[in-house]
Scaffold this motif. Structure first.
Motif, mmCIF file in Angstrom:
data_model
loop_
_atom_site.group_PDB
_atom_site.id
_atom_site.type_symbol
_atom_site.label_atom_id
_atom_site.label_comp_id
_atom_site.label_asym_id
_atom_site.label_seq_id
_atom_site.Cartn_x
_atom_site.Cartn_y
_atom_site.Cartn_z
ATOM 1 N N UNK A 9 0.785 -1.043 -0.006
ATOM 2 C CA UNK A 9 0.072 -0.088 0.217
ATOM 3 C C UNK A 9 0.890 1.136 0.062
ATOM 4 N N UNK A 10 1.983 1.310 0.826
ATOM 5 C CA UNK A 10 2.985 2.494 0.833
ATOM 6 C C UNK A 10 4.292 1.970 0.517
ATOM 7 N N UNK A 35 -2.291 2.099 -13.925
ATOM 8 C CA UNK A 35 -2.528 3.442 -13.942
ATOM 9 C C UNK A 35 -1.584 4.274 -13.166
ATOM 10 N N UNK A 37 -1.327 7.641 -10.794
ATOM 11 C CA UNK A 37 -2.248 9.018 -10.339
ATOM 12 C C UNK A 37 -1.278 9.880 -9.725
ATOM 13 N N UNK A 42 -6.306 12.919 -12.646
ATOM 14 C CA UNK A 42 -6.774 11.947 -12.949
ATOM 15 C C UNK A 42 -5.823 10.936 -13.004
ATOM 16 N N UNK A 43 -6.387 9.574 -12.889
ATOM 17 C CA UNK A 43 -5.361 8.621 -13.362
ATOM 18 C C UNK A 43 -5.001 8.499 -14.627
ATOM 19 N N UNK A 45 -3.126 6.147 -17.689
ATOM 20 C CA UNK A 45 -2.895 4.726 -18.245
ATOM 21 C C UNK A 45 -1.396 4.574 -18.511
ATOM 22 N N UNK A 48 -1.906 -1.336 -20.666
ATOM 23 C CA UNK A 48 -3.209 -2.457 -20.560
ATOM 24 C C UNK A 48 -2.801 -3.919 -21.195
ATOM 25 N N UNK A 91 -2.020 2.634 -9.590
ATOM 26 C CA UNK A 91 -3.377 1.936 -9.130
ATOM 27 C C UNK A 91 -3.454 0.755 -10.247
ATOM 28 N N UNK A 106 -14.819 -0.656 -14.603
ATOM 29 C CA UNK A 106 -13.323 -0.972 -14.250
ATOM 30 C C UNK A 106 -13.138 -1.138 -12.696
ATOM 31 N N UNK A 108 -11.032 -1.235 -9.270
ATOM 32 C CA UNK A 108 -9.687 -0.725 -8.990
ATOM 33 C C UNK A 108 -9.526 -1.126 -7.592
ATOM 34 N N UNK A 109 -8.101 -1.186 -7.287
ATOM 35 C CA UNK A 109 -7.601 -1.765 -6.141
ATOM 36 C C UNK A 109 -7.199 -0.539 -5.400
ATOM 37 N N UNK A 110 -6.895 -0.485 -4.362
ATOM 38 C CA UNK A 110 -6.756 0.795 -3.284
ATOM 39 C C UNK A 110 -5.524 1.513 -3.841
ATOM 40 N N UNK A 113 1.115 3.732 -3.076
ATOM 41 C CA UNK A 113 1.472 5.060 -2.869
ATOM 42 C C UNK A 113 3.016 5.107 -2.679
ATOM 43 N N UNK B 35 -16.684 7.889 -11.427
ATOM 44 C CA UNK B 35 -16.295 7.244 -10.432
ATOM 45 C C UNK B 35 -15.959 8.238 -9.215
ATOM 46 N N UNK B 88 -14.433 11.534 -10.275
ATOM 47 C CA UNK B 88 -14.123 11.546 -11.617
ATOM 48 C C UNK B 88 -14.867 11.188 -12.898
ATOM 49 N N UNK B 102 -10.826 12.175 -16.471
ATOM 50 C CA UNK B 102 -10.819 13.821 -16.313
ATOM 51 C C UNK B 102 -10.025 13.979 -15.096
#
Lengths: 117, 111
Positions: A9-10, A35, A37, A42-43, A45, A48, A91, A106, A108-110, A113, B35, B88, B102
């Motif tokens: 996580x960190x 992704x 962020x 915003x995230x 990409x 993929x 992410x 989609x 997402x995981x947490x 960081x 989201x 978002x 966004x």
């Protein structure tokens, strides 16, 4: 049902050190995304995967970033060597077959960081 | 390339007030997604809109997609502190292309 799992996580590292992030997608999801962020944005990409194939890695800085998805399930994102500007949240997301349209939801995981000192 | 703009960038409202967040695309969208993200956490899917003029609601949140499929709004009625977070919008530009997001709208709801 378990969601997308990411670890760690960190992570705090010094610049020029390597770092790796791991992602386990939702069972049965063929498509996996990484992704990046940055704070307040915003995230974006990075890469993929459709099963084990990287179908879009155009945004992945290949000089220092690498990713793999062996066997089309878990995925690892690596940075070597890390730079100060790599500090961000990484992410992972997964979805059902991307070949259908629209993209669909989609999951997402947490996030992981990363802080580079 | 597909670009999404969101407005406002941030929003602070008193609990109980209504609010609207907008998402605008430079191109016609194939699908538009909303989201929510809480600080330090991943994104949670709220709604997907695909048809021009479509409107969907979930609890106190309503999302609309305009007829031209280039603009979407997210409306929250009687906001609560639990609505706070970053909203978002994401777009599926057209078949086979990558999903884009966004920049997000940061919402704070004061009790």
């Amino acid at each position: 049902e378990a969601g997308v799992v990411q670890s760690p996580r960190y992570k705090i590292i010094e610049k020029k050190q390597p770092v790796a992030f791991w992602c386990n997608p939702i069972s049965g999801h063929n498509t996996l995304y990484w992704y990046l962020q940055n704070l307040g944005q915003g995230p974006e990409l990075l890469i993929r995967y459709e099963n084990e194939e990287a179908v879009d890695d155009s945004q992945l800085p290949k000089d220092r970033f690498s990713a793999e998805r062996l066997k089309g399930v878990d995925s690892t994102l690596k940075i070597q060597p890390a730079e100060l500007g790599d500090s961000a949240v990484y992410l992972c997301a997964s979805s059902l077959d991307r070949s259908g349209s629209p993209a669909g939801e989609l999951f997402f995981g947490e996030g992981s960081r990363l802080t580079v000192l | 390339s597909q670009e999404l703009e969101q407005s406002p960038q941030s929003l602070i409202v008193q609990e109980g007030k209504n609010l609207t967040i907008n998402c605008t695309s430079s191109k016609t969208l194939y699908g538009l997604y909303w989201y929510k993200q809480k600080y330090g956490e991943g994104l949670i899917f709220l709604m997907m809109l695909q048809k021009g003029g479509e409107e969907k609601s979930h609890e106190k949140i309503t999302a609309k997609l305009d007829e031209k499929k280039q603009q979407s709004s997210l409306h929250i009625t009687a906001s609560q502190p639990s609505h706070a977070g970053i909203y978002l919008c994401g777009a599926d530009p057209y078949y086979g292309q990558n999903f884009v997001f966004g920049p997000g709208t940061r919402l704070s709801v004061l009790p």
